[in-house]
Design an enzyme around this catalytic site. Structure first.
Site, PDB file in Angstrom:
ATOM      1  N   HIS A  57      36.957  21.625 100.125  1.00 39.89           N
ATOM      2  CA  HIS A  57      38.131  21.441 100.990  1.00 39.89           C
ATOM      3  C   HIS A  57      39.393  22.016 100.347  1.00 39.89           C
ATOM      4  O   HIS A  57      40.500  21.659 100.735  1.00 39.89           O
ATOM      5  CB  HIS A  57      38.348  19.958 101.271  1.00 39.89           C
ATOM      6  CG  HIS A  57      37.152  19.271 101.837  1.00 39.89           C
ATOM      7  ND1 HIS A  57      36.532  19.689 102.992  1.00 39.89           N
ATOM      8  CD2 HIS A  57      36.437  18.203 101.396  1.00 39.89           C
ATOM      9  CE1 HIS A  57      35.498  18.903 103.247  1.00 39.89           C
ATOM     10  NE2 HIS A  57      35.419  18.002 102.293  1.00 39.89           N
ATOM     11  N   HIS A 219      33.321  18.218 107.327  1.00 41.20           N
ATOM     12  CA  HIS A 219      32.016  18.533 106.743  1.00 41.20           C
ATOM     13  C   HIS A 219      31.090  19.162 107.777  1.00 41.20           C
ATOM     14  O   HIS A 219      29.897  19.285 107.538  1.00 41.20           O
ATOM     15  CB  HIS A 219      31.359  17.267 106.191  1.00 41.20           C
ATOM     16  CG  HIS A 219      32.208  16.520 105.227  1.00 41.20           C
ATOM     17  ND1 HIS A 219      32.944  15.420 105.601  1.00 41.20           N
ATOM     18  CD2 HIS A 219      32.454  16.720 103.916  1.00 41.20           C
ATOM     19  CE1 HIS A 219      33.606  14.964 104.548  1.00 41.20           C
ATOM     20  NE2 HIS A 219      33.331  15.732 103.519  1.00 41.20           N
TER      21      HIS A 219
END
Length: 333
Positions: A57, A219
């Site tokens: 991320h 995700h």
């Protein structure tokens, strides 16, 4: 799979080493169990702030370590929570005696492992508070969560809590402000393509050439709907409507508008999204007084974006404007 990597097993390790080399004036890489920590930590007289989660991320969270933001970031494997041991070590590394705040995205593994680390820190007489970020309005009780997911609003929580800690506020005040940001921030995202986790070697989900996923998780978790691709303005309208209805935001509000890239979307497209989002808010009598545009909470190379709207007051605005110096965010210093 085409990626600029060596061995998939070494992706996180080598990325952390590279970040530490590139930003040695800001942060350093602690040895095993590995985490990134402010170069001057622990800072005397200051509440420490620790966040973290699965890698993939970036720049969240390691790129947000530095003056005015995080004191440490604990990375797990790609899209996998860090274990309690490095979280505990990071907590100890940033504790100056005034306590430590854990900022935790609402994913089951993150919550459980940060809770365990908090209990272990307490046993070592370190006072810890935890704030769970759950700003995603798209779905509740997803594949990875009980309740709403924590997504790009985490960046805003970390910035404002970090400014509070930097000015010398006590732990209760810093935690209270983090909770206030979370309570006033709402987010929703869209995916135009899937991402590929290095050790998996194939896309994490399938999208047709003409399909997009509304309400995607960071995700690759499913969202609210899979639909045929639409013009940017129509997609922005789909994302903003549930955000504005959820709080709800109202005419007369001052807000921070955050358009976040998911990793594979060029900035030219993010500004097209920002343009429409700002227009919708203006039509509703909502004033964008602060903004942020760019890739901050990504999902590897996923194409897409998220929109976050944070309702501001004078204190939150002052803390947002306060100086910050990290790899990914820097102004006023």
């Amino acid at each position: 799979m085409k990626k600029l990597i060596n061995d998939p097993k070494d992706v996180v390790k080598e990325a952390l080493e590279g970040m530490a080399l590139a930003h040695a004036d800001i942060l350093r890489l602690a040895p095993e169990p590995a985490f990134l920590v402010r170069a001057d930590a622990p800072v005397e007289g200051k509440v420490g702030i620790v966040s973290g989660g699965g890698s993939g991320h970036e720049p969240m969270h390691g790129g947000l370590v530095g003056f005015g933001m995080l004191d440490a970031a604990v990375p797990g494997p790609v899209f996998t929570s860090p274990t309690p041991d490095p979280i505990l070590e990071a907590t100890k590394a940033v504790d100056s005696g005034r306590g430590v705040l854990h900022i935790v995205k609402n994913y089951t593994g993150d919550v459980l492992n940060f809770e365990t680390a908090s209990d272990l820190a307490l046993a070592e007489e370190i006072e810890v508070r935890s704030v769970i970020v759950d700003d995603d309005v798209a779905v509740k009780d997803s594949l990875y969560t009980a309740g709403r997911r924590g997504v790009a609003g985490t960046v805003l929580v970390e910035k404002i809590a970090g400014a509070s800690a930097e000015r010398g506020d006590d732990l209760d005040t810093v935690a209270g402000l983090a909770e206030k940001v979370n309570a006033n921030a709402r987010s929703m995202g869209v995916a135009l393509s899937a991402c590929t986790v290095p050790h998996a070697g194939e896309p994490s989900f399938d999208l047709g050439e003409d399909e997009i996923e509304i309400g995607i998780g960071i995700h690759g978790e499913p969202g609210r709907a899979r639909i045929a691709i639409e013009p940017a303005d129509a997609i922005v309208d789909r994302l903003l409507a549930p955000i504005l209805e959820d709080l709800p935001f109202a005419s007369g509000d001052d807000v921070l508008l955050f358009v976040n890239g998911m990793g594979g979307t060029p900035e030219i497209e993010l500004y097209i999204v920002f343009r429409r989002a700002a227009e919708v808010l203006r039509e509703r009598g909502i004033t964008v007084t602060r903004h942020l545009v760019g890739n901050f909470t990504t999902s590897l190379e996923m194409q897409g974006c998220s929109i976050t709207v944070l309702r501001l007051d004078d204190e939150l605005t002052e803390l947002w404007d306060a100086p910050v110096h990290t790899a990914a965010l820097r102004w006023g210093r």
